[in-house]
Design a protein around this motif. Structure first.
Motif, short mmCIF file in Angstrom:
data_model
loop_
_atom_site.label_atom_id
_atom_site.label_comp_id
_atom_site.label_asym_id
_atom_site.label_seq_id
_atom_site.Cartn_x
_atom_site.Cartn_y
_atom_site.Cartn_z
N GLN A 28 -2.89 -9.11 -7.18
CA GLN A 28 -2.55 -7.79 -7.09
C GLN A 28 -3.55 -7.01 -6.02
O GLN A 28 -3.46 -6.30 -5.28
CB GLN A 28 -2.62 -6.97 -8.42
CG GLN A 28 -2.26 -5.54 -8.25
CD GLN A 28 -2.07 -4.98 -9.73
OE1 GLN A 28 -2.45 -5.62 -10.58
NE2 GLN A 28 -1.23 -3.86 -9.79
N GLY A 29 -4.94 -7.40 -6.49
CA GLY A 29 -6.05 -6.69 -5.52
C GLY A 29 -5.80 -7.07 -4.31
O GLY A 29 -5.94 -6.14 -3.27
N ASP A 30 -5.27 -8.19 -3.78
CA ASP A 30 -5.23 -8.78 -2.26
C ASP A 30 -4.22 -8.03 -1.76
O ASP A 30 -4.22 -7.62 -0.52
CB ASP A 30 -4.99 -10.18 -2.45
CG ASP A 30 -6.51 -11.10 -2.63
OD1 ASP A 30 -7.58 -10.39 -2.21
OD2 ASP A 30 -6.41 -12.18 -3.14
N VAL A 31 -2.96 -8.01 -2.53
CA VAL A 31 -1.94 -7.26 -1.87
C VAL A 31 -2.17 -5.86 -1.53
O VAL A 31 -1.67 -5.37 -0.72
CB VAL A 31 -0.42 -7.69 -2.99
CG1 VAL A 31 0.64 -6.83 -2.55
CG2 VAL A 31 -0.20 -9.20 -2.77
N TRP A 32 -2.66 -5.38 -2.68
CA TRP A 32 -3.07 -3.67 -2.43
C TRP A 32 -3.87 -3.62 -1.31
O TRP A 32 -3.64 -2.82 -0.57
CB TRP A 32 -3.68 -3.20 -3.74
CG TRP A 32 -3.85 -1.79 -3.45
CD1 TRP A 32 -2.83 -0.81 -3.79
CD2 TRP A 32 -5.01 -0.95 -2.92
NE1 TRP A 32 -3.65 0.50 -3.57
CE2 TRP A 32 -4.82 0.66 -3.17
CE3 TRP A 32 -6.29 -1.49 -2.28
CZ2 TRP A 32 -5.61 1.48 -2.62
CZ3 TRP A 32 -7.03 -0.33 -1.80
CH2 TRP A 32 -6.68 0.75 -2.19
N ARG A 33 -4.92 -4.57 -1.05
CA ARG A 33 -5.86 -4.01 -0.12
C ARG A 33 -5.10 -4.39 1.43
O ARG A 33 -5.24 -3.64 2.32
CB ARG A 33 -6.79 -5.07 0.07
CG ARG A 33 -8.33 -4.60 -0.88
CD ARG A 33 -9.35 -5.85 -0.65
NE ARG A 33 -9.22 -7.00 -1.19
CZ ARG A 33 -9.26 -7.44 -2.59
NH1 ARG A 33 -9.34 -6.63 -3.41
NH2 ARG A 33 -9.06 -8.58 -2.96
N VAL A 48 3.78 0.16 -2.22
CA VAL A 48 3.97 -1.03 -1.60
C VAL A 48 3.57 -2.18 -2.31
O VAL A 48 4.47 -3.12 -2.53
CB VAL A 48 3.17 -0.99 -0.18
CG1 VAL A 48 3.14 -2.71 0.33
CG2 VAL A 48 3.76 -0.37 0.79
N THR A 49 2.48 -2.15 -3.15
CA THR A 49 2.22 -3.18 -4.13
C THR A 49 3.22 -3.37 -5.36
O THR A 49 3.64 -4.56 -5.65
CB THR A 49 0.83 -3.03 -4.39
OG1 THR A 49 -0.22 -2.77 -3.40
CG2 THR A 49 0.35 -4.04 -5.54
N GLN A 50 3.60 -2.05 -5.77
CA GLN A 50 4.56 -2.16 -6.73
C GLN A 50 5.69 -2.65 -6.29
O GLN A 50 6.39 -3.69 -7.27
CB GLN A 50 4.75 -0.74 -7.43
CG GLN A 50 5.55 -0.80 -8.78
CD GLN A 50 5.62 0.57 -9.32
OE1 GLN A 50 5.14 1.49 -8.72
NE2 GLN A 50 6.42 0.75 -10.07
N GLU A 51 6.20 -2.36 -5.20
CA GLU A 51 7.56 -2.85 -4.79
C GLU A 51 7.42 -4.27 -4.43
O GLU A 51 8.62 -5.01 -4.76
CB GLU A 51 8.05 -1.84 -3.56
CG GLU A 51 9.19 -2.36 -2.86
CD GLU A 51 10.52 -2.27 -3.56
OE1 GLU A 51 11.58 -3.01 -3.42
OE2 GLU A 51 10.55 -1.38 -4.83
N ALA A 52 6.25 -4.60 -3.74
CA ALA A 52 6.42 -6.04 -3.28
C ALA A 52 6.31 -7.01 -4.73
O ALA A 52 6.98 -8.18 -4.54
CB ALA A 52 4.96 -6.19 -2.76
N PHE A 53 5.61 -6.44 -5.80
CA PHE A 53 5.98 -7.48 -6.86
C PHE A 53 7.14 -7.19 -7.52
O PHE A 53 7.61 -8.42 -8.25
CB PHE A 53 4.58 -7.12 -7.89
CG PHE A 53 3.27 -7.76 -7.45
CD1 PHE A 53 3.05 -9.14 -7.46
CD2 PHE A 53 2.26 -7.12 -7.03
CE1 PHE A 53 1.96 -9.47 -7.25
CE2 PHE A 53 1.06 -7.67 -6.45
CZ PHE A 53 0.81 -9.19 -6.72
N LEU A 54 7.83 -6.32 -7.48
CA LEU A 54 9.17 -6.19 -7.95
C LEU A 54 10.08 -7.11 -7.25
O LEU A 54 10.89 -7.78 -7.72
CB LEU A 54 9.60 -4.82 -8.11
CG LEU A 54 9.01 -3.73 -8.89
CD1 LEU A 54 9.40 -2.35 -8.66
CD2 LEU A 54 9.45 -4.17 -10.25
N ARG A 55 9.80 -6.97 -5.77
CA ARG A 55 10.87 -7.92 -4.94
C ARG A 55 10.36 -9.50 -5.45
O ARG A 55 11.24 -10.41 -5.36
CB ARG A 55 10.69 -7.65 -3.48
CG ARG A 55 11.32 -6.24 -3.15
CD ARG A 55 11.08 -6.31 -1.72
NE ARG A 55 11.66 -4.98 -1.33
CZ ARG A 55 11.46 -4.51 -0.01
NH1 ARG A 55 11.09 -5.31 0.81
NH2 ARG A 55 11.80 -3.02 0.12
N ALA A 56 9.19 -9.64 -5.55
CA ALA A 56 8.57 -11.07 -5.66
C ALA A 56 9.17 -11.34 -7.19
O ALA A 56 9.64 -12.84 -7.12
CB ALA A 56 7.17 -11.24 -5.79
#
Length: 172
Positions: A28-33, A48-56
């Protein structure tokens, strides 16, 4: 950047929510950065981070393992960031990833100015390789280009930064 424990990844792919939560905590930290460096907006980086993990989570079963998990995840994050930018009609003029790499404020200013001299096509691979520590192959996977293209873009990014730093040095 290390890939997750294969057992955790397998369990997550099989639908184990606890295993997926482990992946979220790990990355999560790396994706957010990455999202922040891409968008330059904290709120947008959160989205973006939230959506990225939802898609993942939604597409994890389809992850074939052709590339590293981290490359796959960063590609999703990049796509989410681009979607958010388009949806909000935001144009990102500059990205400044080096804010925390040096304690010297003057050096930070010089590095930011040098990075601004790098075009967007070269800045993104530079961020992934130099800031996030991805290999050239991983960066190529994230950006959907060949490794040779990444090598060329990195060379040009470094050359542009060095030229900008030389101009800055001469100005003093």
């Amino acid at each position: 950047m290390n890939d997750p424990d294969p057992r955790t990844l397998t369990r997550a792919r099989e639908g184990d929510l606890g295993a997926f939560e482990d992946l979220v905590r790990q990355y999560q930290g790396d994706v957010w950065r990455f999202a922040y460096h891409f968008t330059r907006d904290r709120s947008l980086a959160d989205d973006v981070t939230q959506e990225a993990f939802l898609r993942a989570f939604r597409f994890l079963r389809g992850f074939r393992g052709d590339s590293k998990f981290t490359s796959w995840l960063f590609r999703i994050a990049r796509n989410c960031a681009m979607d958010q930018i388009k949806a909000r009609n935001v144009y990102v003029e500059r990205v400044t990833p080096i804010a925390a790499t040096t304690a010297d404020p003057q050096a930070r200013v010089e590095l930011h100015a040098a990075l601004d001299a790098v075009s967007a096509d070269y800045r993104e691979p530079f961020l992934l390789v130099e800031v996030f520590g991805l290999s050239y192959q991983e960066t190529a996977d994230v950006l959907g280009v060949r490794v040779g293209t990444i090598k060329s873009r990195m060379h040009r990014a470094r050359r542009a930064m060095m030229a900008a730093l030389e101009v800055e040095e001469e100005a003093r």
